[in-house]
Design a protein around this motif. Structure first.
Motif, PDB file in Angstrom:
ATOM      1  N   TYR A  41      84.792  81.534  63.835  1.00 16.78           N
ATOM      2  CA  TYR A  41      84.445  82.768  64.521  1.00 16.78           C
ATOM      3  C   TYR A  41      85.458  83.803  64.042  1.00 16.78           C
ATOM      4  N   LEU A  42      85.001  84.889  63.439  1.00 14.94           N
ATOM      5  CA  LEU A  42      85.933  85.894  62.929  1.00 14.94           C
ATOM      6  C   LEU A  42      85.608  87.258  63.503  1.00 14.94           C
ATOM      7  N   GLU A  43      86.643  88.003  63.863  1.00 16.04           N
ATOM      8  CA  GLU A  43      86.494  89.394  64.285  1.00 16.04           C
ATOM      9  C   GLU A  43      87.164  90.266  63.235  1.00 16.04           C
ATOM     10  N   LEU A  44      86.420  91.214  62.691  1.00 16.17           N
ATOM     11  CA  LEU A  44      86.970  92.100  61.670  1.00 16.17           C
ATOM     12  C   LEU A  44      86.814  93.547  62.103  1.00 16.17           C
ATOM     13  N   GLU A  45      87.844  94.338  61.852  1.00 19.27           N
ATOM     14  CA  GLU A  45      87.710  95.780  62.043  1.00 19.27           C
ATOM     15  C   GLU A  45      87.395  96.402  60.693  1.00 19.27           C
ATOM     16  N   LEU A  46      86.331  97.213  60.642  1.00 14.10           N
ATOM     17  CA  LEU A  46      85.925  97.822  59.381  1.00 14.10           C
ATOM     18  C   LEU A  46      86.100  99.326  59.484  1.00 14.10           C
ATOM     19  N   ASP A  47      86.768  99.890  58.500  1.00 15.44           N
ATOM     20  CA  ASP A  47      87.022 101.333  58.483  1.00 15.44           C
ATOM     21  C   ASP A  47      85.842 102.036  57.812  1.00 15.44           C
ATOM     22  N   ARG A  71      78.271  95.168  52.739  1.00 15.93           N
ATOM     23  CA  ARG A  71      79.630  94.720  52.405  1.00 15.93           C
ATOM     24  C   ARG A  71      79.962  93.410  53.110  1.00 15.93           C
ATOM     25  N   MET A 100      81.157  89.806  51.653  1.00 15.48           N
ATOM     26  CA  MET A 100      82.377  89.099  52.091  1.00 15.48           C
ATOM     27  C   MET A 100      82.057  87.660  52.486  1.00 15.48           C
ATOM     28  N   LEU A 153      90.639  89.494  51.353  1.00 14.16           N
ATOM     29  CA  LEU A 153      89.545  90.479  51.267  1.00 14.16           C
ATOM     30  C   LEU A 153      90.025  91.755  50.571  1.00 14.16           C
ATOM     31  N   PHE A 175      87.719  94.646  49.129  1.00 16.24           N
ATOM     32  CA  PHE A 175      87.159  95.103  50.408  1.00 16.24           C
ATOM     33  C   PHE A 175      88.249  95.854  51.184  1.00 16.24           C
ATOM     34  N   GLU A 189      88.173  98.365  53.076  1.00 13.60           N
ATOM     35  CA  GLU A 189      87.849  98.909  54.400  1.00 13.60           C
ATOM     36  C   GLU A 189      88.167  97.959  55.549  1.00 13.60           C
ATOM     37  N   LYS A 229      92.185  94.920  60.809  1.00 10.64           N
ATOM     38  CA  LYS A 229      92.664  93.678  61.422  1.00 10.64           C
ATOM     39  C   LYS A 229      91.589  92.594  61.413  1.00 10.64           C
ATOM     40  N   ARG A 278      90.848  88.647  62.969  1.00  7.89           N
ATOM     41  CA  ARG A 278      91.278  87.560  63.851  1.00  7.89           C
ATOM     42  C   ARG A 278      90.319  86.398  63.628  1.00  7.89           C
ATOM     43  N   GLY A 288      88.936  82.664  64.932  1.00  3.97           N
ATOM     44  CA  GLY A 288      88.869  81.772  66.087  1.00  3.97           C
ATOM     45  C   GLY A 288      87.956  80.604  65.809  1.00  3.97           C
TER      46      GLY A 288
END
Lengths: 80, 80
Positions: free
Chosen positions: A41-47, A57, A61, B25, B30, B32, B35, B37, B39
């Motif tokens: 389970y991954l949480e990514l912040e994308l700008d 994108r 990835m 990444l 990549f 963009e 952060k 995380r 899990g």
């Protein structure tokens, strides 16, 4: 924009980590537990603010790094 | 009944695996990605039909085995 990626082992691929967790739960008295599958389970912040660009994108990835597409499936959700 | 458990590292705890993924990444172009995380994601089949009983048992499983509550948070969903 926040992305959540779920990487799971394909249904017909053995999941030794899941079997180990199932065995441990049984040993601990949780006899009602059947099949267990473990994934990532991954949480990514994308700008970025372009949703369709972000989807393209993120797919790249996942295909290139986050999932091993031979044995794993992935899906993702975008928020914001 | 099917349960889905999400185990995530607490916000104020360092996530070296997430940092490694972010670095990889960036190296792959990549830029963009902010952060990251990482899990765990678990799917469990439970041989029970009592929803509140299943919730109590799942909480016990998470507290005792599936999550390290010192550094991890967990949440779960029940279906069926």
């Amino acid at each position: 924009m926040k992305a959540t990626v779920y990487v799971t082992i394909k249904q017909n691929v053995l999941d030794p980590q899941g079997s180990a967790v199932q065995g441990a739960l049984h040993t601990m008295g949780f006899a009602e537990v059947g099949k267990v599958r473990v994934g990532k389970y991954l949480e990514l912040e994308l700008d970025t603010t372009d949703r369709s660009e972000a989807e393209t994108r993120l797919t790249a990835m996942c295909e290139k790094l986050l999932a091993n597409t031979v044995i794993e499936d992935y899906r993702f959700e975008l928020e914001g």
